[in-house]
Write a protein that holds these residues in place. Sequence first.
Motif, PDB file in Angstrom:
ATOM      1  N   PHE A 101       0.834  -1.194   0.000  1.00 42.62           N
ATOM      2  CA  PHE A 101       0.000   0.000   0.000  1.00 42.62           C
ATOM      3  C   PHE A 101       0.872   1.248   0.000  1.00 42.62           C
ATOM      4  CE2 PHE A 101      -2.795  -3.206   1.773  1.00 42.62           C
ATOM      5  CZ  PHE A 101      -4.053  -2.881   1.252  1.00 42.62           C
ATOM      6  N   GLY A 102       0.457   2.247  -0.766  1.00 42.85           N
ATOM      7  CA  GLY A 102       1.084   3.564  -0.715  1.00 42.85           C
ATOM      8  C   GLY A 102       0.122   4.537  -0.057  1.00 42.85           C
ATOM      9  N   MET A 103       0.577   5.193   1.000  1.00 45.76           N
ATOM     10  CA  MET A 103      -0.305   6.044   1.788  1.00 45.76           C
ATOM     11  C   MET A 103      -0.394   7.449   1.190  1.00 45.76           C
ATOM     12  SD  MET A 103      -1.169   3.759   3.897  1.00 45.76           S
ATOM     13  CE  MET A 103      -2.356   4.841   4.730  1.00 45.76           C
ATOM     14  N   VAL A 120      -5.405   5.675   1.466  1.00 45.93           N
ATOM     15  CA  VAL A 120      -4.480   4.965   0.589  1.00 45.93           C
ATOM     16  C   VAL A 120      -4.524   5.565  -0.808  1.00 45.93           C
ATOM     17  CG1 VAL A 120      -3.986   2.732  -0.497  1.00 45.93           C
ATOM     18  CG2 VAL A 120      -4.637   2.828   1.914  1.00 45.93           C
ATOM     19  N   ALA A 121      -3.357   5.778  -1.407  1.00 44.03           N
ATOM     20  CA  ALA A 121      -3.276   6.310  -2.766  1.00 44.03           C
ATOM     21  C   ALA A 121      -3.262   5.205  -3.811  1.00 44.03           C
ATOM     22  CB  ALA A 121      -2.034   7.182  -2.909  1.00 44.03           C
ATOM     23  N   TRP A 122      -2.516   4.126  -3.542  1.00 41.43           N
ATOM     24  CA  TRP A 122      -2.349   3.076  -4.536  1.00 41.43           C
ATOM     25  C   TRP A 122      -2.023   1.743  -3.870  1.00 41.43           C
ATOM     26  CZ3 TRP A 122       2.462   1.120  -3.760  1.00 41.43           C
ATOM     27  CH2 TRP A 122       3.475   1.988  -3.333  1.00 41.43           C
ATOM     28  N   ILE A 123      -2.209   0.673  -4.632  1.00 43.16           N
ATOM     29  CA  ILE A 123      -1.722  -0.648  -4.242  1.00 43.16           C
ATOM     30  C   ILE A 123      -0.791  -1.143  -5.333  1.00 43.16           C
ATOM     31  CG2 ILE A 123      -3.790  -1.181  -2.914  1.00 43.16           C
ATOM     32  CD1 ILE A 123      -4.630  -3.059  -5.223  1.00 43.16           C
ATOM     33  N   ALA A 124       0.055  -2.102  -5.002  1.00 43.28           N
ATOM     34  CA  ALA A 124       1.009  -2.641  -5.975  1.00 43.28           C
ATOM     35  C   ALA A 124       1.440  -4.030  -5.524  1.00 43.28           C
ATOM     36  CB  ALA A 124       2.231  -1.736  -6.106  1.00 43.28           C
ATOM     37  N   PRO A 125       1.876  -4.869  -6.469  1.00 47.63           N
ATOM     38  CA  PRO A 125       2.521  -6.119  -6.072  1.00 47.63           C
ATOM     39  C   PRO A 125       3.901  -5.816  -5.511  1.00 47.63           C
ATOM     40  CG  PRO A 125       2.750  -5.818  -8.426  1.00 47.63           C
ATOM     41  CD  PRO A 125       1.904  -4.666  -7.927  1.00 47.63           C
ATOM     42  N   LEU A 155      10.954  -4.752  -3.226  1.00 48.58           N
ATOM     43  CA  LEU A 155      10.769  -4.336  -4.606  1.00 48.58           C
ATOM     44  C   LEU A 155       9.277  -4.149  -4.850  1.00 48.58           C
ATOM     45  CD1 LEU A 155      11.983  -3.853  -7.472  1.00 48.58           C
ATOM     46  CD2 LEU A 155      11.522  -6.286  -7.915  1.00 48.58           C
ATOM     47  N   VAL A 156       8.884  -2.950  -5.256  1.00 42.40           N
ATOM     48  CA  VAL A 156       7.476  -2.620  -5.492  1.00 42.40           C
ATOM     49  C   VAL A 156       7.242  -2.505  -6.985  1.00 42.40           C
ATOM     50  CG1 VAL A 156       5.649  -0.933  -5.067  1.00 42.40           C
ATOM     51  CG2 VAL A 156       7.354  -1.401  -3.294  1.00 42.40           C
ATOM     52  N   GLY A 157       6.201  -3.190  -7.459  1.00 42.33           N
ATOM     53  CA  GLY A 157       5.886  -3.195  -8.878  1.00 42.33           C
ATOM     54  C   GLY A 157       4.946  -2.073  -9.294  1.00 42.33           C
ATOM     55  N   ASP A 226       4.343   7.073   2.767  1.00 36.98           N
ATOM     56  CA  ASP A 226       4.845   5.800   3.289  1.00 36.98           C
ATOM     57  C   ASP A 226       4.343   4.635   2.447  1.00 36.98           C
ATOM     58  OD1 ASP A 226       6.296   6.822   5.386  1.00 36.98           O
ATOM     59  OD2 ASP A 226       4.876   6.265   6.949  1.00 36.98           O
ATOM     60  N   VAL A 227       5.175   3.602   2.340  1.00 33.59           N
ATOM     61  CA  VAL A 227       4.746   2.328   1.776  1.00 33.59           C
ATOM     62  C   VAL A 227       4.624   1.325   2.925  1.00 33.59           C
ATOM     63  CG1 VAL A 227       5.846   2.783  -0.442  1.00 33.59           C
ATOM     64  CG2 VAL A 227       7.082   1.490   1.292  1.00 33.59           C
ATOM     65  N   VAL A 228       3.637   0.442   2.821  1.00 29.79           N
ATOM     66  CA  VAL A 228       3.455  -0.612   3.811  1.00 29.79           C
ATOM     67  C   VAL A 228       3.228  -1.917   3.066  1.00 29.79           C
ATOM     68  CG1 VAL A 228       2.166  -1.444   5.806  1.00 29.79           C
ATOM     69  CG2 VAL A 228       2.362   1.023   5.395  1.00 29.79           C
ATOM     70  N   THR A 229       4.087  -2.889   3.311  1.00 29.72           N
ATOM     71  CA  THR A 229       3.900  -4.203   2.719  1.00 29.72           C
ATOM     72  C   THR A 229       3.310  -5.127   3.781  1.00 29.72           C
ATOM     73  OG1 THR A 229       4.966  -5.966   1.459  1.00 29.72           O
ATOM     74  CG2 THR A 229       6.310  -4.895   3.167  1.00 29.72           C
ATOM     75  N   THR A 230       2.267  -5.870   3.406  1.00 32.82           N
ATOM     76  CA  THR A 230       1.326  -6.405   4.392  1.00 32.82           C
ATOM     77  C   THR A 230       1.415  -7.898   4.658  1.00 32.82           C
ATOM     78  OG1 THR A 230      -0.306  -6.436   2.586  1.00 32.82           O
ATOM     79  CG2 THR A 230      -0.381  -4.578   4.127  1.00 32.82           C
ATOM     80  N   GLY A 231       2.439  -8.570   4.147  1.00 31.58           N
ATOM     81  CA  GLY A 231       2.610  -9.975   4.486  1.00 31.58           C
ATOM     82  C   GLY A 231       2.504 -10.896   3.289  1.00 31.58           C
ATOM     83  N   THR A 232       3.232 -11.989   3.357  1.00 25.96           N
ATOM     84  CA  THR A 232       3.339 -12.898   2.226  1.00 25.96           C
ATOM     85  C   THR A 232       2.070 -13.716   2.012  1.00 25.96           C
ATOM     86  OG1 THR A 232       4.674 -14.647   1.220  1.00 25.96           O
ATOM     87  CG2 THR A 232       4.410 -14.727   3.627  1.00 25.96           C
ATOM     88  N   TRP A 233       1.728 -13.913   0.755  1.00 26.84           N
ATOM     89  CA  TRP A 233       0.570 -14.736   0.396  1.00 26.84           C
ATOM     90  C   TRP A 233       0.942 -16.215   0.313  1.00 26.84           C
ATOM     91  CZ3 TRP A 233      -3.006 -12.112  -3.783  1.00 26.84           C
ATOM     92  CH2 TRP A 233      -3.311 -10.811  -3.378  1.00 26.84           C
TER      93      TRP A 233
END
Length: 262
Positions: A101-103, A120-125, A155-157, A226-233
């Motif tokens: 997530f990009g805040m 939240v502004a955006w999501i990304a892989p 690494l953010v896509g 801020d970017v927040v990465t939320t856990g592995t799938w």
Amino acid sequence: MTPEELLRHYDDATLWTDGCGLEVPLAYERALSVRQLRMARGEQPRGYKVGFTNRTIWPRYGVYGPIWGTVWDTTLAFCDGEGTVSLRATSQPRLEPECVFGMARTPPARASLDDLLASVAWIAPGFEIVQSHCAGWKFSAADTVADGALHARLLVGRQVPVSALPSGGEAFDRELATARVTLRRDGDSIDTGAGANVLDGPLHALLHFLRALRDCPGATDLQPGDVVTTGTWTDAWPVAPGERWSAEFDAPLPSLHVRFTD
């Protein structure tokens, strides 16, 4: 271990001889001290990494609840679908496919899912490259906190604007929760997973983290940008230089590819 010792192990990619010897609350205090040391030498926080949100892997690692730590300008990279990541100075690195997530703004107090989505502004892989300074990935929950929440690289896509997705928090999270991912190494399928694995959905994982962050004395709240990465799938998989990995996500997340170097 002292903050200085923890940072030295991080910089040198050397294994600890024992665990950190701390309880979880003190481990967060120690990790925040390491954060101050890194800032003092010029590194800049760029957000947060949330780990162990995937309940399916808790028994495998012996950690039964989420943790979090800082993402840095020195560990964060962006790409438009394919990137290169160096594994230099990492300790026993592994890879995790995640939703990032990009805040756009700091969420309000007592934020609901709708409030959080509006922040939240955006999501990304994302590919979170995790590491452990405990031999064989054998650790306690406090060890993982003191070890920077196991963060090594992110690494953010390609970013997908939230405005292009369902507007309600529940509907938004439901779409992410039902999405699946196939993880491949050099073209071979390695693992599969789903967004629901991370505390029932990435937006729920983000909300859990926000509350935990605000309950931690001395922690800095989420900031715009801020970017927040939320856990592995999926599970976390060992990686090595020369390998090429891909994560093929269902919509709304695009695919992501990475090549590892020394």
